[in-house]
Design a protein around this motif. Sequence first.
Motif, PDB file in Angstrom:
ATOM      1  N   GLY A 229      47.192  31.107  32.330  1.00 53.61           N
ATOM      2  CA  GLY A 229      46.453  29.875  32.123  1.00 53.61           C
ATOM      3  C   GLY A 229      47.301  28.668  32.429  1.00 53.61           C
ATOM      4  O   GLY A 229      48.455  28.788  32.861  1.00 53.61           O
ATOM      5  N   PRO A 230      46.745  27.473  32.210  1.00 55.78           N
ATOM      6  CA  PRO A 230      47.514  26.248  32.427  1.00 55.78           C
ATOM      7  C   PRO A 230      48.779  26.239  31.577  1.00 55.78           C
ATOM      8  O   PRO A 230      48.794  26.774  30.458  1.00 55.78           O
ATOM      9  CB  PRO A 230      46.547  25.147  31.986  1.00 55.78           C
ATOM     10  N   THR A 231      49.819  25.634  32.094  1.00 54.25           N
ATOM     11  CA  THR A 231      51.106  25.626  31.403  1.00 54.25           C
ATOM     12  C   THR A 231      50.987  25.067  29.988  1.00 54.25           C
ATOM     13  O   THR A 231      51.532  25.635  29.034  1.00 54.25           O
ATOM     14  CB  THR A 231      52.126  24.807  32.209  1.00 54.25           C
ATOM     15  N   TYR A 232      50.261  23.952  29.846  1.00 51.65           N
ATOM     16  CA  TYR A 232      50.149  23.338  28.524  1.00 51.65           C
ATOM     17  C   TYR A 232      49.467  24.273  27.534  1.00 51.65           C
ATOM     18  O   TYR A 232      49.794  24.288  26.342  1.00 51.65           O
ATOM     19  CB  TYR A 232      49.393  22.001  28.617  1.00 51.65           C
ATOM     20  N   ALA A 233      48.516  25.094  28.015  1.00 52.12           N
ATOM     21  CA  ALA A 233      47.796  25.999  27.126  1.00 52.12           C
ATOM     22  C   ALA A 233      48.646  27.210  26.759  1.00 52.12           C
ATOM     23  O   ALA A 233      48.714  27.608  25.588  1.00 52.12           O
ATOM     24  CB  ALA A 233      46.490  26.447  27.780  1.00 52.12           C
ATOM     25  N   VAL A 234      49.302  27.802  27.754  1.00 53.27           N
ATOM     26  CA  VAL A 234      50.103  29.000  27.489  1.00 53.27           C
ATOM     27  C   VAL A 234      51.282  28.673  26.579  1.00 53.27           C
ATOM     28  O   VAL A 234      51.591  29.428  25.647  1.00 53.27           O
ATOM     29  CB  VAL A 234      50.589  29.629  28.809  1.00 53.27           C
ATOM     30  N   LEU A 235      51.949  27.541  26.829  1.00 52.97           N
ATOM     31  CA  LEU A 235      53.104  27.186  26.003  1.00 52.97           C
ATOM     32  C   LEU A 235      52.703  26.522  24.691  1.00 52.97           C
ATOM     33  O   LEU A 235      53.400  26.657  23.684  1.00 52.97           O
ATOM     34  CB  LEU A 235      54.040  26.258  26.785  1.00 52.97           C
ATOM     35  N   GLY A 236      51.579  25.808  24.703  1.00 55.71           N
ATOM     36  CA  GLY A 236      51.168  25.082  23.505  1.00 55.71           C
ATOM     37  C   GLY A 236      50.308  25.880  22.552  1.00 55.71           C
ATOM     38  O   GLY A 236      50.332  25.645  21.335  1.00 55.71           O
ATOM     39  N   ASP A 237      49.553  26.836  23.089  1.00 57.42           N
ATOM     40  CA  ASP A 237      48.665  27.640  22.249  1.00 57.42           C
ATOM     41  C   ASP A 237      48.588  29.062  22.795  1.00 57.42           C
ATOM     42  O   ASP A 237      47.533  29.521  23.242  1.00 57.42           O
ATOM     43  CB  ASP A 237      47.266  27.008  22.215  1.00 57.42           C
ATOM     44  N   PRO A 238      49.706  29.782  22.771  1.00 57.75           N
ATOM     45  CA  PRO A 238      49.730  31.130  23.358  1.00 57.75           C
ATOM     46  C   PRO A 238      48.808  32.082  22.604  1.00 57.75           C
ATOM     47  O   PRO A 238      48.750  32.071  21.375  1.00 57.75           O
ATOM     48  CB  PRO A 238      51.194  31.545  23.219  1.00 57.75           C
ATOM     49  N   GLN A 239      48.096  32.910  23.370  1.00 56.75           N
ATOM     50  CA  GLN A 239      47.146  33.845  22.774  1.00 56.75           C
ATOM     51  C   GLN A 239      47.759  35.215  22.517  1.00 56.75           C
ATOM     52  O   GLN A 239      47.207  36.016  21.764  1.00 56.75           O
ATOM     53  CB  GLN A 239      45.931  34.001  23.699  1.00 56.75           C
ATOM     54  N   SER A 240      48.886  35.493  23.136  1.00 51.91           N
ATOM     55  CA  SER A 240      49.523  36.802  23.033  1.00 51.91           C
ATOM     56  C   SER A 240      50.733  36.741  22.108  1.00 51.91           C
ATOM     57  O   SER A 240      51.520  35.788  22.152  1.00 51.91           O
ATOM     58  CB  SER A 240      49.962  37.265  24.430  1.00 51.91           C
ATOM     59  N   ALA A 241      50.893  37.764  21.296  1.00 55.09           N
ATOM     60  CA  ALA A 241      52.065  37.840  20.422  1.00 55.09           C
ATOM     61  C   ALA A 241      53.348  37.896  21.248  1.00 55.09           C
ATOM     62  O   ALA A 241      54.369  37.303  20.875  1.00 55.09           O
ATOM     63  CB  ALA A 241      51.967  39.069  19.517  1.00 55.09           C
ATOM     64  N   TYR A 242      53.295  38.583  22.389  1.00 54.60           N
ATOM     65  CA  TYR A 242      54.474  38.668  23.253  1.00 54.60           C
ATOM     66  C   TYR A 242      54.849  37.293  23.793  1.00 54.60           C
ATOM     67  O   TYR A 242      56.036  36.929  23.826  1.00 54.60           O
ATOM     68  CB  TYR A 242      54.205  39.635  24.403  1.00 54.60           C
ATOM     69  N   THR A 243      53.853  36.511  24.218  1.00 58.19           N
ATOM     70  CA  THR A 243      54.133  35.162  24.710  1.00 58.19           C
ATOM     71  C   THR A 243      54.744  34.310  23.607  1.00 58.19           C
ATOM     72  O   THR A 243      55.681  33.536  23.843  1.00 58.19           O
ATOM     73  CB  THR A 243      52.852  34.495  25.236  1.00 58.19           C
TER      74      THR A 243
END
Length: 252
Positions: A229-243
Amino acid sequence: MPTTSMSHAPLLSVRNIDKSFGRRADRRQVLFDVSADVYPGECLAVIGGSGSGKSTLTRIMLGLDTADSGTVTYAGGDIRRESGLVFQDPFSSLDPRWRVGRSVAEPLRIQRRDLSRDEIAARVAAALRTVGLDPAVFLGRYPIDLSGGQAQRVAIARAIVNEPRVILADEPMSAIDVAARIQILDAFAAIRETRRETALVMVSHDLGVVQHIADRILVLHDGRVEECGPTYAVLGDPQSAYTRELIASASL
């Protein structure tokens, strides 16, 4: 943070990619049903731990390796002729016997035989200026005369001299010091500013770098897509425990 419109069609797509290495009993699968898109002008960062399949996926994307199953679709001609590569160690990718000018010009000599010597020289000089190197100073130097950051910028100049539609940068900052990383980030920023339709696929484990340059992030874990997903979403609201673990370990 860079932003790129995704309203147009993908430049490059991979669908349901599986890949294994080895033979029979020793065969090991490294990619499992991986799908991803790369859009014109965007920077897609592919992140994950060691052995997650990052480099294998990007090599398949650019036709440098083949998948066991799945499809690769490129909206152009031969992607191997329309892509540029930047590797982790610049000194291993530059011939120590060649001056900078010859190294940067080599893709043009191989692929653009229609160009005159003057046209090649002009393109080489322009590529060096784009990455912040003065041609008058660096054209005649050998790799041994360069710092790590300078050598990597020469490698980037060589990757862009043929005006590729896609650039693959595989851990381009992991072998250089922190000060030089800023120069490399500036070089990629200049490329994105001057070549707005060129896509950049960056393999990296450095989330500090990724958050400054990537439009979107693809997270791989053990050969599978954790999220994209967008960088701001992946880093700001990660959906995966691994992330979330990756982000916590990077202290972002």
